[in-house]
Design a protein around this motif. Sequence first.
Motif, PDB file in Angstrom:
ATOM      1  N   TYR A 158       0.791  -1.322   0.323  1.00 46.07           N
ATOM      2  CA  TYR A 158       0.020  -0.101   0.012  1.00 46.07           C
ATOM      3  C   TYR A 158       0.790   1.425  -0.003  1.00 46.07           C
ATOM      4  O   TYR A 158       1.899   1.221   0.618  1.00 46.07           O
ATOM      5  CB  TYR A 158      -0.664   0.080   1.264  1.00 46.07           C
ATOM      6  N   ILE A 167      -2.069  -1.090  -3.920  1.00 47.17           N
ATOM      7  CA  ILE A 167      -3.174  -0.426  -3.696  1.00 47.17           C
ATOM      8  C   ILE A 167      -2.454   1.158  -3.369  1.00 47.17           C
ATOM      9  O   ILE A 167      -1.661   0.931  -2.551  1.00 47.17           O
ATOM     10  CB  ILE A 167      -4.196  -0.971  -2.905  1.00 47.17           C
ATOM     11  N   PHE A 172      -8.589  -3.474  -2.966  1.00 48.66           N
ATOM     12  CA  PHE A 172      -7.932  -4.617  -2.595  1.00 48.66           C
ATOM     13  C   PHE A 172      -8.496  -5.713  -3.099  1.00 48.66           C
ATOM     14  O   PHE A 172      -7.878  -6.806  -3.935  1.00 48.66           O
ATOM     15  CB  PHE A 172      -7.554  -4.629  -1.109  1.00 48.66           C
ATOM     16  N   ALA A 229      -8.537  -5.926  -6.926  1.00 49.67           N
ATOM     17  CA  ALA A 229      -7.180  -6.010  -7.548  1.00 49.67           C
ATOM     18  C   ALA A 229      -6.429  -7.208  -7.409  1.00 49.67           C
ATOM     19  O   ALA A 229      -6.057  -7.786  -8.263  1.00 49.67           O
ATOM     20  CB  ALA A 229      -6.335  -4.764  -6.673  1.00 49.67           C
TER      21      ALA A 229
END
Lengths: 296, 403, 86
Positions: B85, B111, B159, B162
Motif C-alpha cells: 500500500y 493499492i 484490494f 485488484a
Amino acid sequence: MSKPAPKTYLAPGHRGCAGCCDALAAKFMLMGTGPNTIVVNPTGCLEVMTTPFPESAWKVPWIHSLFENGGAVASGVEAALKALGRKEGIKVIGVGGDGSTMDIGIRSLSGAFERGHDITYVCVDNEAYMNTGIQRSSGTPFDASTTTSPPGKISFGNPRPKKNMPAIMVAHGSPYVATTSIGYPRDMIKKVKKATEIEGPAYIHAHAPCPTGWGFDGSKTIEMAKLAVETCLWPMYEMENGELTQVKKVKNPKPVEEYLRAQKRFKHLFTMDGGDEEIKKIQATADWNIEFYGLQ
Amino acid sequence: MTVNVADKDKMVVVEGSYAVAHAAKVCRPNVISAYPITPQTHIVEDLSQFIADGEIPNCEYINVESEFSAISALVGSSAVGARSYSATTSQGLLLMHEVLFNASGMRLPIIMTVANRAVGAPINIWNDHQDSISQRDTGWLQLHAEDPQESADMLPQIFKVAEDKDVLLPGMACMDGFILSHVYEPVVLLEQDLTDEFLPAYDPEYVLDPANPMSFGAFAAPDTYEEFRFMQEKAMQAALPKIEAAAKEFGEIYGRFHGGLIDEYLTDDAEVIVMSMGSILGTVKDVVDEYRARGEKIGVLKVRSFRPFPKEQIRKAIKDAAAVVVLDKNISIGLNEGALFTETKSCMYNSRCDIPIIGYTIGHGGRDVPRESVAKIIEEAKKVASSGITVESQFLDVKEELL
Amino acid sequence: MKITSGGVCEPGSTLANKTGGWRNFRPVYDYDKCTKCGICEIVCPDMSISLREDDFFEYNYDYCKGCGICANECPADAIEMVLEEK
C-alpha cells in the motif's frame, strides 16, 4: 586452482556477446551468493540478454522492474520478506550496470543504503551505456571514446574522470564496500559472499571490461580486467565501516599505456597530436591510486 | 450512500485522512511505502503512528526518498507476495508515472490512495483531478470517492478487486485532496473483524521465492508484447463486474453502499443529468434537491469507476435524458475537454441514442464551485435540452478581468 | 507457449536457446597438456565447460560461443581454437 569452482546459478543460452563481461560478473556473483538469493536487476545489458520472454537464464528468483529503481525494488523485496517472516537465510542482491547504479539509479540506491536495508548491491561497471550502443556514463574514464564522447578536432574524448562511486557508498555508512574485478573471479566470489553475510547494506563495485564497447577481442575480457588492476587504474580494496581494511598490492605496476593501447576506445590517444600528454594525465591517475590506496 | 441505522452509534468524528489510514490498517498490509506530499501527509503520518504503536502486525513501513521509490519498493514487495500500500498525490503521482505502467504490466495488485491535487506549473496544492486522470492509461484501476466514509470503505473493496485472480491489476482509490482528506466528519472506522471476513489474505500464484525461482519482468518482443496488452485489457474488463460485486458484498457485510461502477441519484425520470466524480457530487446533489423541490426533473450520475470505464452502465443511465452535462476537474489542454466528458461522448457515439452532451471543466487548482455555479450549469443544460448545443465544452468561471 | 500472468518465466529456461551456432572457432582440449586446474571452467561466460569424472573438463558445444577466453587464460596452453567449418 585445485579446489573446484563453486556452483553457479546462471544458465547458458543467454544472449550476451561472446566473451561477455556481464555474464561473467553474474556468474561469479551467484557463485558467491548461492541459491537462497533473490536478484533485483535494473534495466541494462545483463537484464536484456538473460531474460527474453519466455526465457530466463536465472536459476534463482529474479526481478527486473525499471532502469532507475534497483535500490528501491530491492528495499521492497527485503521489507516484504521481513514482513512475511521469510527473510531468514535469504539474501537480497541488486545487480546493475554503471548507468543504472551511478547515474539514473543513484537516488534509489542512496535511499536504500541510507535506510539500512539488509541487501547487497553489485555494480557491474563496464564504463558506458553498452545496451544502448556505448554512450558515455559517469563511469566512463577520462579520455575514453564513446558514441557520445567521441574524440574530435577539439576533444580527446570523455572530458571527466570516473565518478568515485565506492566512496559515495562508504559515505552512506555502509558496513562493507569493496571493489573487485571480473579478472579475479575468486576475489569477486569471496567479496560477494562476505557482503551478503554482513548485516546491512553492502556494496561491491566490479570492474568489467566489455569487448564490444571497449574494442578488444572477446577472448581478452579477463586479460583486460587484469591489466586494469596491474596498471593501477583499477584499485581493488575493501572498506569496512569506513576504514580501508584490505588492498590488493601491485608489486610492479605496468605503465597505463599497455592497457590503453589494447583498446580501441583509447586508440585516438596514440594517433592525435597531444595524445602523449593525455596519456601522462591518465598515468597520473594510476600514480594517485598507488599513493592513495597504498597499492605497492 | 446507504447507511445502516446501527452505524450511527459507531460513528466517530475524525479527519478523512485518519479514516483512510485506519482503513488501510485493517486491510492488513504487509508493506507500506510512501513519501510525504501535501495533502496526502496526514494519511502516512497516521500510518506511521500505527506502526510506531505496533498496531499493524506483519508490516514493514519504508520511509522512501521519493515517490518514484515509494512505488518501486512496492513492485518488489508485491512480487514477494506482500499486500502493498501507498498514498500520494499530484507531483508525486506524476513522478511515479513510469512505475505505474510497470506495476500494471507485471500484474502486481498494489493499492494506493490518491488525495487528488492539481499539478504544476503553477505549483498549487489544492484539489482537482488532473493528477490521477493523467494516469488513466497506465493500466491501474481508478475509483473516485465522494466523501470520507467512501474513501475509507473503498480500500478493502479495491484490494479485493485488484487481488482477484481474474484481475491482478494495481488500483488507485482517489479522494479529493483537502476537501475529503482534511475534513472532520462523523465516519464509521472499518471494523477489523468485518474486514477480515470481507477481504481474504492475498494469495498470488507466483512469488519471488528461492524454492520456486521464477523470473519477473522479462522483456517481450513484438511476437508477444501485443498479447500482454490484450491480457491487461481483458483483466480490466473482468474487473467491471467485480467492482459491482465487491461494492454489493461490502454493503451486505458492513451495511454501507456507495454505488458500484456508478451510482444514480434521481436519474430514472431525469430530463437533465449531471455527471461527475468525487466530492463535487455532494454540492451537485444539494442543488438538484432544490430543483426537485420545485418539480424540475434533474438527476445526478456519479461515476465511481473511471478505470475500468463503465460504458454500458453509463449508456443505460443517461440514454433517456434530454441533455447531459459532465463536470470534470481536469482538462486535456488542446482538446478543451475534461476526460469524463470526452469518454462519455465516446461511449455514446455508436449507440442509437443521440442525446446532447456538454462539458464543463471546473474546480481547477481548488477553485471553489459554489451552488450558484452548479445551478448555472444546470440552466445551460436545460437550454441544450430544448434548443441544442451552443458551446460543447468550456471552462466554468474564467475571470475575464485577469486575462 | 502460454503467456503467464505478468510474463513470469521459468528458471534457467534459456537452455532452449542453443548459442553454439554463433561459434566461429571451436575450443579443443589437448588433454596431454591439461593440468586440470579448472580456470577454463570458471572463466567461461557461457557455462559451457564442465568437469568430467576423470577430473578433466569438456565442452558443451551446444552453448559455447567460441569466445576463446578459456584458451587465452589457460596457463598450460592446452586449449586450441580451431576454425569451424560450416
